[in-house]
Design a protein around this motif. Sequence first.
Motif, short mmCIF file in Angstrom:
data_model
loop_
_atom_site.label_atom_id
_atom_site.label_comp_id
_atom_site.label_asym_id
_atom_site.label_seq_id
_atom_site.Cartn_x
_atom_site.Cartn_y
_atom_site.Cartn_z
N SER A 1 1.58 12.37 0.42
CA SER A 1 0.98 11.49 1.60
C SER A 1 0.90 10.14 1.17
O SER A 1 1.35 9.00 2.05
CB SER A 1 -0.49 11.91 2.16
OG SER A 1 -0.28 13.27 2.40
N LEU B 1 3.54 6.91 2.51
CA LEU B 1 2.88 5.87 3.30
C LEU B 1 3.26 4.71 2.60
O LEU B 1 3.47 3.47 3.14
CB LEU B 1 1.27 6.07 3.28
CG LEU B 1 0.69 5.06 4.19
CD1 LEU B 1 0.90 5.08 5.46
CD2 LEU B 1 -0.78 5.28 3.97
N SER C 1 7.11 8.77 6.52
CA SER C 1 5.75 9.26 6.55
C SER C 1 5.67 10.04 7.87
O SER C 1 4.67 11.10 7.83
CB SER C 1 4.85 8.21 6.51
OG SER C 1 5.11 7.23 7.44
N TRP D 1 6.55 13.49 7.58
CA TRP D 1 5.59 14.27 6.76
C TRP D 1 4.47 14.75 7.56
O TRP D 1 3.84 15.83 7.42
CB TRP D 1 5.45 13.61 5.62
CG TRP D 1 4.23 13.89 4.66
CD1 TRP D 1 2.93 13.27 4.20
CD2 TRP D 1 4.17 15.24 3.89
NE1 TRP D 1 2.52 14.03 3.40
CE2 TRP D 1 2.95 15.17 3.28
CE3 TRP D 1 4.89 16.13 3.75
CZ2 TRP D 1 2.71 16.26 2.10
CZ3 TRP D 1 4.81 17.18 2.90
CH2 TRP D 1 3.67 17.54 2.39
N TRP D 2 3.81 13.39 8.32
CA TRP D 2 2.75 13.95 9.13
C TRP D 2 3.03 14.97 10.08
O TRP D 2 2.13 16.12 10.45
CB TRP D 2 2.35 12.67 9.98
CG TRP D 2 1.88 11.63 9.51
CD1 TRP D 2 2.20 10.22 9.81
CD2 TRP D 2 1.46 11.23 7.98
NE1 TRP D 2 1.86 9.27 8.80
CE2 TRP D 2 1.41 9.96 7.63
CE3 TRP D 2 1.01 12.04 6.97
CZ2 TRP D 2 0.92 9.48 6.50
CZ3 TRP D 2 0.53 11.76 5.78
CH2 TRP D 2 0.57 10.29 5.42
N LEU E 1 2.68 18.40 8.16
CA LEU E 1 1.31 18.59 7.96
C LEU E 1 0.53 19.25 9.22
O LEU E 1 -0.08 20.30 9.33
CB LEU E 1 0.66 17.47 7.19
CG LEU E 1 1.02 17.03 5.94
CD1 LEU E 1 0.08 15.86 5.56
CD2 LEU E 1 0.93 18.33 4.82
#
Length: 316
Positions: A146, A150, A172, A175-176, A179
């Motif tokens: 993370s 970022l 990012s 990736w969010w 998650l």
Amino acid sequence: MLWVVIGHAGPANTLEEYPTWTTILWNFAYSFHMQLFIMISGFLFYLTRINNEKWSYLPMLKEKMVRFGIPFVVFTLFAMIIKSVFSSQVERATTISFTEFFHAILYPYDGPMREFWFLGVIMWLFALYPVWKIALKNTITIVLASVIVLAMFFVSPETNFLALHHTFIHISFFWWGILCAKLYLRRKEVGGGKFLNTRYLLAMLGLSAILYGVVVKFSIVYLPAVFGILLSFSLCMLLYKIVPRLFSTFRNYTYQIYLMGLFVQELVKMIRYKMGLPFEPVYILSIIAGLYVPVMVAHAVKKINFKPLKLCIGLK
């Protein structure tokens, strides 16, 4: 995808006068719509590939290269033809040549279809499949990943080569999305899948709208996309509670809308501009046409059921 189409439904050219509200809507859409698009891609990538043991790396990569590579080539060539024939009436006019074509492959953002930078970015993100698997191993790797993704936003290279700049800017959000999908499945497993009640969504809608206004006013980078995504998501979920099938007529064809919608919208805008038609009704028509002409084309191609043709427009 609806926000993408709204973002493309503006004036025919920069010299044309048009209502202020379209500028506000355009600025809002462009502050987060591609980040949301990529976040959803990460969400679905986790559900369908990362969390699915039947997919190994090379078959997955081959499938994605076919699905994204063939339409990229086909529609880049189509755009080159259109922009060479109507060179005096389009932005970023081009010629039909091998040089222009290979430049568009290596530098998608500088190609005849600038919007195809997304395809270059998404292929990088899919190619990182083994990295995402490692990053999800435990809490430490998740936190580390993370921080890294970022940080990539703030150190993105300026080069447009192979869409690297946009990849760093958007990685990012992918990736969010991964998650969020992992959290979503975990909550379902423990019986917490129905946590999005109306009060919670209204509170999130109001808070994200306030925070969005604050970060835009003070020109804070990155955060407008975050709060724009939260605002859009909470609004969408509220609408879903009222009209569950609101987006069902086009939601399965977002890729085809992405590939073809802009061509349709540019044609609508060109006709309006040449004929001097009023802006507002044609603005709405541009959105409707951008959504549903590609859906109709996709349905027609499905009926023909000719695999090479289906591959050209991104149908499986």
